[in-house]
Enzyme design. Structure first.
Site, mmCIF file in Angstrom:
data_model
loop_
_atom_site.group_PDB
_atom_site.id
_atom_site.type_symbol
_atom_site.label_atom_id
_atom_site.label_comp_id
_atom_site.label_asym_id
_atom_site.label_seq_id
_atom_site.Cartn_x
_atom_site.Cartn_y
_atom_site.Cartn_z
ATOM 1 C CE LYS A 101 111.756 91.743 -5.456
ATOM 2 N NZ LYS A 101 110.949 91.120 -4.215
ATOM 3 N NE ARG B 220 69.098 87.440 -29.077
ATOM 4 C CZ ARG B 220 69.040 88.449 -28.132
ATOM 5 N NH1 ARG B 220 68.030 89.494 -28.024
ATOM 6 N NH2 ARG B 220 69.954 88.695 -27.304
ATOM 7 N NE ARG C 193 65.464 90.378 -36.967
ATOM 8 C CZ ARG C 193 66.720 89.495 -37.174
ATOM 9 N NH1 ARG C 193 66.987 88.566 -37.731
ATOM 10 N NH2 ARG C 193 67.607 89.765 -36.045
ATOM 11 C CD GLU D 182 93.291 84.947 -49.853
ATOM 12 O OE1 GLU D 182 94.595 84.171 -49.538
ATOM 13 O OE2 GLU D 182 93.482 86.047 -50.058
ATOM 14 N N GLY E 112 88.086 84.192 -53.766
ATOM 15 C CA GLY E 112 88.819 84.850 -52.861
ATOM 16 C C GLY E 112 88.553 84.136 -51.292
ATOM 17 C CE1 TYR F 73 97.300 93.007 -44.024
ATOM 18 C CE2 TYR F 73 99.620 93.061 -44.757
ATOM 19 C CZ TYR F 73 98.202 92.759 -44.982
ATOM 20 O OH TYR F 73 97.794 92.524 -46.239
ATOM 21 C CG HIS G 249 85.246 90.267 -45.618
ATOM 22 N ND1 HIS G 249 86.437 90.619 -45.462
ATOM 23 C CD2 HIS G 249 85.039 90.554 -46.801
ATOM 24 C CE1 HIS G 249 86.918 91.099 -46.586
ATOM 25 N NE2 HIS G 249 85.949 91.028 -47.508
ATOM 26 C CB THR H 102 115.390 68.416 -8.592
ATOM 27 O OG1 THR H 102 114.760 68.885 -10.013
ATOM 28 C CG2 THR H 102 115.742 69.773 -7.948
#
Length: 523
Positions: A139, A519, A437, A327, A304, A216, A275, A36
């Site tokens: 399908k 907050r 807290r 890192e 690190g 991982y 982290h 097309t």
């Protein structure tokens, strides 16, 4: 089932990458080419014989190309079961020829939206015939091979070469799975874009494409992969990696947190993340100064870690960063001299993005829970200093107000419960992710003592600082812990049933305190 040898292929692609080479290889195997519009023109320009789909359907392309493949002679050719007598009879009666191979990729809707195109252009890039053909061919994968990505052209040709010009059922099944994944992601992208017309969408869907398999996940026993959503938001997904080994799951998660944080801060800011929490954040006259001040906040945790800058990485900053193991470093750009410094650190990953993400751009976040998903707006809330309420007898000084706004912004990016001490545009103690807290206050105060010990200060680094709390102090004890650490001004949302008690305690301690009425919980 034996291999199915394609005799007829329908090719209709918006991405012309590899099109001519594929068409030539199929033609050499005696495969008839149907096509097309622009695809047909590209193939003909290469000297290949192509039959227009309009010749097959008996209808011309019409309505600016909106209608061209929506016809029984196309969908019948894709869906017909070759070993079913009634299907074969219908094909013979209505002049429907089998289409054994479908090569289709869709109008670039996601790219069009990401480019900021107007609504009419985006709508015109919603493909209708393409997804319909793909779903039909997929399908009927017992007989029909479907290819939706140019990256699979070589795999198709290898399959044909290995099986006497045919495709095996496992190959067709895999390509059908890829095809349905593509149409699902495409529809999800359209649905997400259209969802702005609903207050709360009745149904939600996410669209993403595999960027890279990961070694991982958070732990070695967890399988993981990185998918990109095509939104174009600057960050890890769009970054250029200049050196270093492949990013891990945790690297990507932490780097994203670091870059979003510095995008929210004043120019010449640096954040060090560990982290997914900041362990040091600072502004400075130079990036090197800002980095060193951020590093001083928690030298142990910075080892690190992930470093993010909201400007161009220069040589002096690169040299400072390489004094410890890091890192990943992410920034909008890096000078050649900075890259040369990093080149000696083979395991250090350097990412550049070209620009910063907009911290105020509305967007949605989804999190899976058992049996469902939680969806919410991302926290893009900002507080104007003019809207902040002074609730104590003593008001903060101008310098304290600048530090309060800085600490408040950092606290927004710290896991709850969050307490952040800051002084002169640098964090000096951060307490993150505690159930109480008060515990976060104590941890942040302990960190400030550690800073003092490292820097040889005669008192806590929190002495004369300000403190930010991401949510209200439910009791005065957390506030008193901050005062005892040396904080002289406080920023918090307010809204506790015991606000009056907390305000009274602040006044008795000689603290200045402001309420934001906003907050910043971050779980």
């Amino acid at each position: 089932m034996t291999a199915v040898v394609p005799r007829r292929a329908l090719i209709s692609v918006s991405d012309k990458t590899g099109l001519v080479d594929l068409g030539r290889a199929l033609a050499e195997r005696g495969v008839e080419l149907l096509s097309t519009g622009g695809s047909a023109a590209s193939l003909r320009d290469a000297g290949l014989e192509v039959r227009d789909v309009s010749d097959v359907t008996g209808f011309p392309e019409m309505m600016d190309g909106r209608v061209k493949t929506l016809h029984p002679r196309v969908h019948g050719g894709l869906l017909a079961l070759r070993d079913e007598p009634s299907h074969r009879a219908a094909m013979e009666e209505h002049g429907i020829g089998a289409i054994d191979l479908l090569v289709v990729n869709l109008y670039p809707f996601e790219a069009t939206v990401a480019s900021g195109a107007d609504e009419a252009t985006c709508i015109e890039n919603i493909d209708i015939g393409g997804p319909a053909m793909i779903r039909a061919g997929a399908k009927n994968h017992d007989w029909t091979t479907v290819i939706v990505d140019p990256e699979d052209y070589d795999a198709l040709l290898a399959e044909l070469a290995a099986h006497d010009g045919g495709t095996t059922l496992p190959f067709r099944q895999r390509q059908a799975a890829i095809a349905y994944g593509r149409t699902a992601a495409y529809d999800a992208a359209v649905a997400t874009w259209m969802a702005r017309y609903e207050d709360t969408p009745r149904r939600v869907a996410a669209a993403a494409r595999l960027s890279q398999p990961l070694r991982y996940g958070e732990n070695p026993h967890q399988d993981a992969a990185f998918y990109v959503d095509g939104s174009g938001r600057p960050g890890v997904a769009t970054a250029t990696q200049h050196q270093g080994k492949a990013l891990s799951y945790n690297n990507i998660n932490d780097t994203d947190a670091a870059f979003e944080l510095v995008a929210d801060l004043p120019p010449m800011s640096v954040a060090i993340i560990k982290h997914a929490n900041p362990c040091g954040v600072a502004t400075g006259e130079t990036f090197a100064q800002a980095y060193c001040r951020a590093y001083d906040c928690d030298r142990t945790s910075a080892f690190g870690g992930i470093v993010a800058l909201n400007g161009i990485l220069d040589e002096a900053t690169a040299r400072a960063i390489t004094e410890i193991f890091t890192e990943v470093v992410i920034a909008p750009g890096a000078t050649d001299a900075a890259r040369a410094v990093f080149a000696a650190k083979k395991n250090l990953r350097l990412l550049t993005t070209g620009t910063l993400p907009d911290p105020r751009m509305p967007r949605r976040a989804m999190r899976q829970v058992a049996g469902g998903w939680l969806a919410q707006d991302m926290d893009v809330g900002h507080v104007d200093p003019a809207e902040i309420s002074v609730v104590t007898k003593r008001a903060p000084t101008d310098d304290q107000m600048r530090d309060l706004m800085f600490a408040w912004t950092v606290a927004k990016h710290v896991k709850s419960n969050a307490i952040v001490y800051a002084k002169d545009g640098a964090t000096v103690g951060i307490g993150a992710g505690q159930m109480s807290r008060l515990d976060s206050s104590r941890i942040a105060a302990r960190k400030a003592l550690d800073v003092a010990e490292v820097l040889g200060l005669p008192h806590s680094a929190a002495q004369g600082s300000v403190v930010a709390s991401d949510a209200f102090f439910p009791f005065a004890d957390g506030l008193m812990a901050a005062a005892e650490a040396g904080a002289r001004a406080v920023i918090q949302p307010g809204g506790s049933m015991r606000d009056d008690d907390v305000i009274r305690a602040a006044d008795e301690a000689g603290l200045a305190m402001v309420f934001t009425s906003m907050r910043h919980f971050r779980h």
